[in-house]
Every structure is written in structure tokens, then in C-alpha cells.
Design an enzyme around this catalytic site. Structure first.
Site, mmCIF file in Angstrom:
data_model
loop_
_atom_site.group_PDB
_atom_site.id
_atom_site.type_symbol
_atom_site.label_atom_id
_atom_site.label_comp_id
_atom_site.label_asym_id
_atom_site.label_seq_id
_atom_site.Cartn_x
_atom_site.Cartn_y
_atom_site.Cartn_z
ATOM 1 C CD GLU A 18 -9.045 -0.342 0.860
ATOM 2 O OE1 GLU A 18 -8.147 -0.721 0.081
ATOM 3 O OE2 GLU A 18 -8.908 -0.347 2.100
ATOM 4 C CE LYS B 141 -3.927 4.056 2.234
ATOM 5 N NZ LYS B 141 -5.170 3.561 2.847
ATOM 6 C CE LYS C 275 -4.852 0.346 0.475
ATOM 7 N NZ LYS C 275 -5.617 -0.363 1.528
ATOM 8 C CG ASP D 262 -10.767 -0.173 5.265
ATOM 9 O OD1 ASP D 262 -11.109 -0.541 6.399
ATOM 10 O OD2 ASP D 262 -9.607 0.252 5.046
ATOM 11 C CG ASP E 285 -7.853 2.766 0.764
ATOM 12 O OD1 ASP E 285 -9.003 3.266 0.858
ATOM 13 O OD2 ASP E 285 -7.266 2.226 1.728
ATOM 14 C CE LYS F 154 -7.579 -1.749 6.980
ATOM 15 N NZ LYS F 154 -7.609 -0.267 6.940
ATOM 16 C CB SER G 299 -0.896 -0.021 1.246
ATOM 17 O OG SER G 299 -1.610 1.185 1.380
ATOM 18 N N GLY H 85 -4.562 -3.831 6.186
ATOM 19 C CA GLY H 85 -3.501 -3.615 7.171
ATOM 20 C C GLY H 85 -3.601 -2.247 7.800
HETATM 21 O O1 OSB Z 1 -7.203 2.243 4.702
HETATM 22 O O2 OSB Z 1 -6.179 0.439 4.390
HETATM 23 C C1 OSB Z 1 -6.228 1.531 4.933
HETATM 24 C C2 OSB Z 1 -3.003 2.192 6.879
HETATM 25 C C3 OSB Z 1 -3.497 2.918 7.953
HETATM 26 C C4 OSB Z 1 -4.835 3.198 7.994
HETATM 27 C C5 OSB Z 1 -5.692 2.763 6.972
HETATM 28 C C6 OSB Z 1 -5.199 2.025 5.916
HETATM 29 C C7 OSB Z 1 -3.829 1.760 5.846
HETATM 30 C C8 OSB Z 1 -3.184 1.067 4.754
HETATM 31 C C9 OSB Z 1 -1.878 0.362 5.065
HETATM 32 O O3 OSB Z 1 -3.569 1.087 3.614
HETATM 33 C C10 OSB Z 1 -1.849 -1.066 4.687
HETATM 34 C C11 OSB Z 1 -0.639 -1.758 5.312
HETATM 35 O O4 OSB Z 1 -0.633 -1.967 6.542
HETATM 36 O O5 OSB Z 1 0.289 -2.072 4.582
HETATM 37 MG MG MG Z 2 -8.457 1.170 3.396
#
Ligand code: OSB
Ligand code: MG
Length: 368
Positions: free
Chosen positions: A213, A163, A161, A238, A188, A262, A135, A290
Site C-alpha cells: 500500500e 506499517k 497489515k 491510498d 503499508d 476512505k 492494521s 480506516g
Molecule cells: O494509511 O491506512 C492508513 C491510520 C491512520 C492514518 C492512515 C492509515 C491508518 C491505518 C489504520 O492504517 C487503519 C485502521 O483504522 O484500523
Molecule cells: Mg494507508
């Protein structure tokens, strides 16, 4: 399992690189390590609340409050049988799922050590390794993002992925897609858009993404249905799914085609398994999300991600993607087929590096 004492370590760990999302930018990560002492054994759990209420309303501060003032008194000195017994005991506490899930994880670790089983075995996992991706946070430019993606792909990550946020969406995703036409790519938004923004997001539908996402607000399962209706690309929820009931609502409303599981957001591994089962029932694939976990939470994520309906690659990366120094003695590395091995020791299968723990501890609370 008689709970004799509980220790909370409020940690702050520097990230290898800043992580920027639609809700903020972090250069380090806070969390709470929970240690339960019971009949000569210990169990560890990680509460994934962060410093700021950006991902959801919980923070390390609120989680510490709920854990020490409300959850701990309900189990201290008690004989807690298992995760469902724990859930029954804390059912009077509304919300605060990240706090509850951290404690449930510690109970699972203890249960595994007591019974000589790995968490994977306890949860019913069927795989010894889990397919993973990376990510990537928002970078200073689209070119910077492409460079970052290229670097991770070189390291062996077969799914990326990125952001996104308003103003940094279509252009960023298109730049990565242009450079890597066959990459398994997804985005995401962390709840940064409203249904009115559907037009802005529409070009994403042409980029052959695995999923989009959480584009809309956390409490907007219905608007996600309206959005999914306009998109070919699967919508993934999520933030919106914080209980097995929400999973059912989303399925019945056709608000998404996949769910990011999660355990933290859902209030515990037991609840994560329930969402997995509900989705499996209707042939909806799920995947493991994660929260930039330490080795403790990463071990937990790998265990649940080994269940059969975790079909899409997980947001579980190698230890060195997150931290220069982790709090576990074990570190997780990426295999050449973009997988990470599921720990097979008892419980979580990880041990704490006490020196590292000391280095990152902001505060310790002991309750006995
Ligand atoms: O939205 O998936 C999320 C990290 C912190 C808070 C929200 C998210 C995330 C990530 C990190 O996308 C994923 C990872 O732990 O590698
Ligand atoms: Mg997310």
C-alpha cells in the site's frame, strides 16, 4: 433537510496502544465529531483529520477552520436535499476533503433517520457483515511485531497489515511471514519511499503479500505505474487517490491493482461510492481503509464496505483494538469468522455516550 444548527466537538481520545507509521507516532487520536440539528432530529459525522499533517495536509485545526468558517455558512439555514446537493454547495472550496466528508457523513445519518433507512441501505450495500483485518503500527523490534501479530491472530483477525518505513521494511515483513506462512499479510508505507528505493523494496515481492500500500509519494501516480511494472505483488493506492478522477488516472496509467477507499480522503461517502463504481466497471477490487475511527466513523466504514466490489478485507477492527472507552454506546466486536456486523439501525445506527463525549472533548463550537 433544513439545517438549523451545527455543533463541533474537537476530541482527543487515548489509544489502547501507540500507533506508529512512517509519518509519526500517536498515543492518542484527535478528530472532530459533527452534529447537525434539523427539524427535531440530529445527524452525526466524524471528521477524520488528525492533530498533525502527517497522513495528508489536513489537521483537526484546519478542518475546524474550514468546517466552521466555510462549510457551515453554505448549509446553515438551507434546505440540503442529499449528499450530491451538499457536494454542489461546497464545490467552491478547494481540497479539504476530510472536512467535507465529515459533514457529508452527518447529512447521511440525518437522511437515514428521516427516511427510516440504514446507511447500508442508502448506499446500496449488499452484505450484513464485512470481512476485516487489523492494521499494526511499527513496533520497537521485528520480534515485537511478530508477538503483536500473534496476539491479533489469536483474537481472530485473519488478515494483518503492517506499517513499514525505510529501515523497517523487508526484515519486519519477513519475520511475520516466517512465523505465519499462510497468513493473509499486506504492508503499508504511507508514502515513505521514492522510485529509487524500488531495489530496497524488491524482496517484499517474494513474501506472497496481498498488496503493497502507497509505497511512493502522494502525487506520484505515474511513478507507482513504473513500480507496479517491476512488481508481481499488487500495488494499492491510498493517499494518491483523493477523487474519482484520480481513480480513473490510476486505472488508465496501470499504477495499481487495487484501491483503498476512505470516504474521508475522497471528500465524502458519495465520492467513495463513485470510486467503488469506477473500479467495479474495470473489475478492479477495492477495500475499505480506516483512520482509527471512533464508533461513529466505524459505522460509516462498515456501511460502505458492504458494497459488492469491496472484495479485500477492510481496515476496520473491533472497538477494543482502538479505544478503552469509545464515544458510541454501541461497540463493535469481531465475529469468529474475522468479520464485523454492519449496523442495521437507521442512519449510522449508533448513538453517542454523552459522558464519554464530555470526557474526551477539548473544545466545542456551536453554530446556529
Ligand atoms: O494509511 O491506512 C492508513 C491510520 C491512520 C492514518 C492512515 C492509515 C491508518 C491505518 C489504520 O492504517 C487503519 C485502521 O483504522 O484500523
Ligand atoms: Mg494507508
Amino acid at each position: 433537510m433544513k439545517i438549523e444548527s451545527i455543533t463541533f466537538h474537537h476530541l482527543k481520545m487515548p489509544l489502547v496502544s501507540p500507533f506508529e507509521t512512517s509519518f509519526g507516532r500517536d498515543i492518542d487520536r484527535e478528530c472532530i465529531l459533527i452534529t447537525i440539528h434539523s427539524e427535531g432530529m440530529i445527524g452525526h459525522g466524524e471528521c477524520v483529520a488528525s492533530r498533525d499533517p502527517g497522513y495528508n495536509y489536513e489537521t483537526t485545526g484546519t478542518a475546524m477552520h474550514i468546517l466552521k468558517d466555510f462549510i457551515a455558512p453554505l448549509i446553515l439555514g438551507k434546505d440540503v436535499k442529499d449528499a450530491m446537493d451538499f457536494q454542489a454547495r461546497v464545490s467552491g472550496i478547494r481540497g479539504h476533503h476530510l472536512a467535507k466528508a465529515g459533514m457529508e457523513m452527518a447529512l447521511w445519518d440525518l437522511l437515514g433517520k428521516r427516511t427510516g433507512k440504514s446507511l447500508r441501505e442508502l448506499l446500496g450495500g449488499v452484505r450484513e457483515k464485512v470481512e476485516v483485518g487489523v492494521s499494526i503500527g511499527i513496533q520497537s523490534s521485528a520480534q515485537g511485531l511478530v508477538r503483536s501479530a500473534a496476539d491479533y491472530i489469536k483474537q481472530g483477525y485473519a488478515r494483518v497489515k503492517i506499517k513499514i518505513k525505510p529501515g523497517r521494511d523487508v526484515e519486519d515483513a519477513s519475520a511475520v511471514r516466517k512465523e505465519f506462512p499462510n497468513l493473509r499479510l499486506q504492508v503499508d508505507a504511507n508514502s515513505a519511499y521514492s522510485l529509487d528505493d524500488a531495489k530496497i523494496l524488491k524482496p517484499l515481492d517474494k513474501l506472497n503479500l496481498l498488496l503493497i500500500e502507497q509505497p511512493l509519494f502522494e502525487d506520484d501516480i505515474w511513478d507507482h505505474h513504473k513500480l507496479q511494472d517491476q512488481f508481481e505483488t499488487p500495488i494499492c493506492l491510498d493517499e494518491s487517490i483523493f477523487s474519482p478522477r484520480h481513480a480513473r488516472y490510476a486505472i488508465e496509467m496501470k499504477a495499481c491493482r487495487t484501491i483503498n477507499i476512505k470516504a474521508g480522503r475522497l471528500g465524502g461517502l458519495s465520492q467513495g461510492v463513485m470510486v467503488h463504481d469506477i473500479c467495479r466497471e474495470v473489475s478492479m477490487p477495492v477495500w475499505c481503509g480506516g483512520m482509527l475511527e471512533t464508533g461513529v466513523g466505524r459505522a460509516s466504514n462498515l456501511a460502505i464496505a458492504s458494497l459488492p466490489n469491496f472484495i479485500l478485507p477492510a481496515d476496520i477492527s473491533a472497538s477494543d483494538r482502538y479505544y478503552v472507552r469509545d464515544i458510541t454506546n454501541e461497540s463493535f466486536t469481531l465475529n469468529s469468522d474475522s468479520t464485523i456486523d454492519v449496523p442495521n439501525g437507521v442512519g449510522l445506527g449508533v448513538t453517542i455516550n454523552e459522558d464519554a463525549l464530555k470526557e474526551f472533548t477539548l473544545a466545542v463550537v456551536l453554530i446556529s
